[in-house]
Design a protein around this motif. Sequence first.
Motif, mmCIF file in Angstrom:
data_model
loop_
_atom_site.group_PDB
_atom_site.id
_atom_site.type_symbol
_atom_site.label_atom_id
_atom_site.label_comp_id
_atom_site.label_asym_id
_atom_site.label_seq_id
_atom_site.Cartn_x
_atom_site.Cartn_y
_atom_site.Cartn_z
ATOM 1 N N ARG A 199 -31.195 -57.880 -100.899
ATOM 2 C CA ARG A 199 -32.322 -56.899 -100.806
ATOM 3 C C ARG A 199 -33.971 -57.336 -100.919
ATOM 4 N NH1 ARG A 199 -33.191 -55.638 -107.068
ATOM 5 N NH2 ARG A 199 -35.087 -54.918 -105.970
ATOM 6 N N THR A 200 -34.117 -56.409 -100.277
ATOM 7 C CA THR A 200 -35.796 -57.222 -100.112
ATOM 8 C C THR A 200 -36.734 -56.269 -101.244
ATOM 9 O OG1 THR A 200 -36.732 -55.636 -98.438
ATOM 10 C CG2 THR A 200 -34.920 -56.609 -97.344
ATOM 11 N N ARG A 217 -32.842 -56.950 -93.822
ATOM 12 C CA ARG A 217 -31.201 -56.804 -94.892
ATOM 13 C C ARG A 217 -30.785 -56.899 -94.327
ATOM 14 N NH1 ARG A 217 -33.944 -53.200 -96.915
ATOM 15 N NH2 ARG A 217 -32.872 -51.252 -95.694
ATOM 16 N N GLU A 218 -30.063 -55.757 -93.618
ATOM 17 C CA GLU A 218 -28.782 -56.248 -92.255
ATOM 18 C C GLU A 218 -27.870 -57.166 -91.881
ATOM 19 O OE1 GLU A 218 -29.434 -52.128 -89.605
ATOM 20 O OE2 GLU A 218 -29.899 -51.085 -91.199
ATOM 21 N N SER A 277 -35.910 -53.235 -93.112
ATOM 22 C CA SER A 277 -34.213 -53.220 -93.152
ATOM 23 C C SER A 277 -33.540 -54.073 -92.368
ATOM 24 C CB SER A 277 -34.063 -51.449 -93.317
ATOM 25 O OG SER A 277 -35.189 -51.336 -91.410
ATOM 26 N N GLU A 278 -34.323 -54.539 -90.636
ATOM 27 C CA GLU A 278 -32.993 -54.706 -90.491
ATOM 28 C C GLU A 278 -32.920 -56.625 -90.469
ATOM 29 O OE1 GLU A 278 -35.508 -54.563 -86.356
ATOM 30 O OE2 GLU A 278 -35.769 -52.978 -86.498
#
Length: 171
Positions: free
Chosen positions: A36-37, A24-25, A21-22
């Motif tokens: 997306r990952t 991606r951000e 998530s980090e």
Amino acid sequence: MPRQIALLRGVNLGKRQVVMSELRELVESGGYENVRTLIASGNLILDAKLKGAKLEAALETLILNGLGLKTNVFVRDAAELDTIIAANPFKAFTEASPNFMVVNFMRGAASAEEMDAMKRTSLTGEEIKQGANCLYIKFPEGQGKSKLKTPKLATARNWNTVLKLKNALAD
């Protein structure tokens, strides 16, 4: 903007931990869209104006500056990934054992020295074939037992992940 995949080398192995998530951000903050990952092994799907080596360099710099992680990034667009899938020289093996078939994504062909090192260190049944900026590698006994000396400037994904990345490009 073309949809592409970016594959990070050596992510979430040992001390090289990255929260997807980090990642991606961070990539979104760099101006990339529809990020997306896929799986926690450093697979990004994104829309980017840059392509190929320029996108690889931009993402490597962004990740180094944003996460403090020095890593190599390997980018492919849908056509390149389709070519890799279609050219698989081990189709029958892949259908029977997709987790034991690996694509090593590279920036060029393996050198003669690298091919010789792989031949010398391969175990019985392991096979390697050169593809377009990749290697196809059969691991009949799995990668865990292998002693294969693969090129350092590469990142590997098993066949199931390669197909998931193809599907993610289509989404």
